[in-house]
Design a protein around this motif. Sequence first.
Motif, PDB file in Angstrom:
ATOM      1  N   MET A   1       0.852  -1.203   0.000  1.00  0.00           N
ATOM      2  CA  MET A   1       0.000   0.000   0.000  1.00  0.00           C
ATOM      3  C   MET A   1       0.882   1.245   0.000  1.00  0.00           C
ATOM      4  O   MET A   1       1.825   1.344   0.781  1.00  0.00           O
ATOM      5  CB  MET A   1      -0.899  -0.001   1.240  1.00  0.00           C
ATOM      6  N   ASN A   2       0.634   2.199  -0.907  1.00  0.00           N
ATOM      7  CA  ASN A   2       1.454   3.410  -0.986  1.00  0.00           C
ATOM      8  C   ASN A   2       1.097   4.384   0.130  1.00  0.00           C
ATOM      9  O   ASN A   2       0.139   4.197   0.877  1.00  0.00           O
ATOM     10  CB  ASN A   2       1.298   4.073  -2.361  1.00  0.00           C
ATOM     11  N   ASN A   3       1.898   5.468   0.210  1.00  0.00           N
ATOM     12  CA  ASN A   3       1.693   6.449   1.285  1.00  0.00           C
ATOM     13  C   ASN A   3       0.320   7.106   1.204  1.00  0.00           C
ATOM     14  O   ASN A   3      -0.298   7.406   2.219  1.00  0.00           O
ATOM     15  CB  ASN A   3       2.791   7.520   1.227  1.00  0.00           C
ATOM     16  N   GLY A   4      -0.158   7.360  -0.032  1.00  0.00           N
ATOM     17  CA  GLY A   4      -1.478   7.956  -0.182  1.00  0.00           C
ATOM     18  C   GLY A   4      -2.559   7.058   0.380  1.00  0.00           C
ATOM     19  O   GLY A   4      -3.498   7.518   1.028  1.00  0.00           O
ATOM     20  N   GLY A   5      -2.422   5.738   0.141  1.00  0.00           N
ATOM     21  CA  GLY A   5      -3.389   4.789   0.677  1.00  0.00           C
ATOM     22  C   GLY A   5      -3.351   4.726   2.183  1.00  0.00           C
ATOM     23  O   GLY A   5      -4.399   4.634   2.837  1.00  0.00           O
ATOM     24  N   ARG A   7      -2.407   7.172   4.205  1.00  0.00           N
ATOM     25  CA  ARG A   7      -2.994   8.415   4.718  1.00  0.00           C
ATOM     26  C   ARG A   7      -4.513   8.360   4.667  1.00  0.00           C
ATOM     27  O   ARG A   7      -5.201   8.837   5.572  1.00  0.00           O
ATOM     28  CB  ARG A   7      -2.467   9.622   3.926  1.00  0.00           C
ATOM     29  N   TYR A   8      -5.034   7.776   3.593  1.00  0.00           N
ATOM     30  CA  TYR A   8      -6.483   7.660   3.460  1.00  0.00           C
ATOM     31  C   TYR A   8      -7.060   6.752   4.549  1.00  0.00           C
ATOM     32  O   TYR A   8      -8.076   7.082   5.165  1.00  0.00           O
ATOM     33  CB  TYR A   8      -6.821   7.108   2.072  1.00  0.00           C
ATOM     34  N   GLN A   9      -6.391   5.618   4.781  1.00  0.00           N
ATOM     35  CA  GLN A   9      -6.869   4.698   5.804  1.00  0.00           C
ATOM     36  C   GLN A   9      -6.799   5.338   7.197  1.00  0.00           C
ATOM     37  O   GLN A   9      -7.697   5.159   8.020  1.00  0.00           O
ATOM     38  CB  GLN A   9      -6.032   3.406   5.792  1.00  0.00           C
ATOM     39  N   TYR A  10      -5.729   6.108   7.448  1.00  0.00           N
ATOM     40  CA  TYR A  10      -5.584   6.773   8.741  1.00  0.00           C
ATOM     41  C   TYR A  10      -6.677   7.826   8.926  1.00  0.00           C
ATOM     42  O   TYR A  10      -7.243   7.981  10.009  1.00  0.00           O
ATOM     43  CB  TYR A  10      -4.203   7.425   8.837  1.00  0.00           C
ATOM     44  N   ALA A  11      -6.983   8.564   7.852  1.00  0.00           N
ATOM     45  CA  ALA A  11      -8.011   9.616   7.932  1.00  0.00           C
ATOM     46  C   ALA A  11      -9.383   9.035   8.247  1.00  0.00           C
ATOM     47  O   ALA A  11     -10.231   9.711   8.833  1.00  0.00           O
ATOM     48  CB  ALA A  11      -8.057  10.405   6.629  1.00  0.00           C
TER      49      ALA A  11
END
Length: 289
Positions: A1-5, A7-11
């Motif tokens: 999973m990339n950093n964007g993914g 960040r999305y999961q954390y949000a």
Amino acid sequence: MNNGGLRYQYARLNVAEKLIAINVIVFIAIGLLEALFKFDVKQWFVLPKDLIAFISQPWSIVTYSFLHDGIFHILWNMYVLYVASRILLNLFDGKRFLNVYFLGVILGGLLFVASYNIFPTLMQSNAILLGASAGVMAVLIFVCTYIPNQEVRVVFFNVKLWQIGLFVVLMDLAQIGLGGNIGGRIAHLGGAMLGYFYARQLMEGRDIGAGFSKFIDGLVNTFKPSSKKAPMKTVYKNKSKSPRSSKAKIDKDSHQRQIDDILDKISKSGYESLSKAEKDFLFKAGKDS
């Protein structure tokens, strides 16, 4: 999973789940640093018993709660925090959860330092404090006090929250008597005291965490970069509100009134008096906040 993914999961996580994620990340990061460099990173962030040492690193009154001594220590703390926070966030917003948690951490830490400087017999041991237990206890005892007759499933039995709260407090008192991890148990009791007092005051209409919340907001705003003021412009606006914005405001006010009515019902008759529809509505409101 990339950093964007990531960040999305954390949000998507609620405030308690984000706090749990931060604890796990800190635990892994410190473990790797200590393994690679053979250096005790935690010494700068644990809460020392000595008053002078504490004054020299005042940030430790909060940072100690993000450190854990072993995998089972963090697993147990995060599990209890997850379960207790789900109940609290069904009743209140994330800001109140943070108030309860961090005020519990702070009071637990202060009682730890005080106990080792007031009672000479405790001073003989070389002790430090680390772990989220005081904050976890604050959240747990808060919900046990606010909705004491709510039943939860523990293994094969249904027990009431007040029974769980009483059990964990008695266990800490018993272990103090046996001489095991006295400082840690005192910190637990400090968190429990905060959770109990916060809930009782809230039931009487007083939020003892309001001042703390304002202090944190002010602290955060202090470190925010100040935006440059744009040149003054004359702007003419139509003062009449659009039907869409008026409807949105009415819906929001109605939603908040419904939440307030349900919380008032809980304070008078207990959580178990709610209908299934009211419980579902409160759960959804807690997830959206």
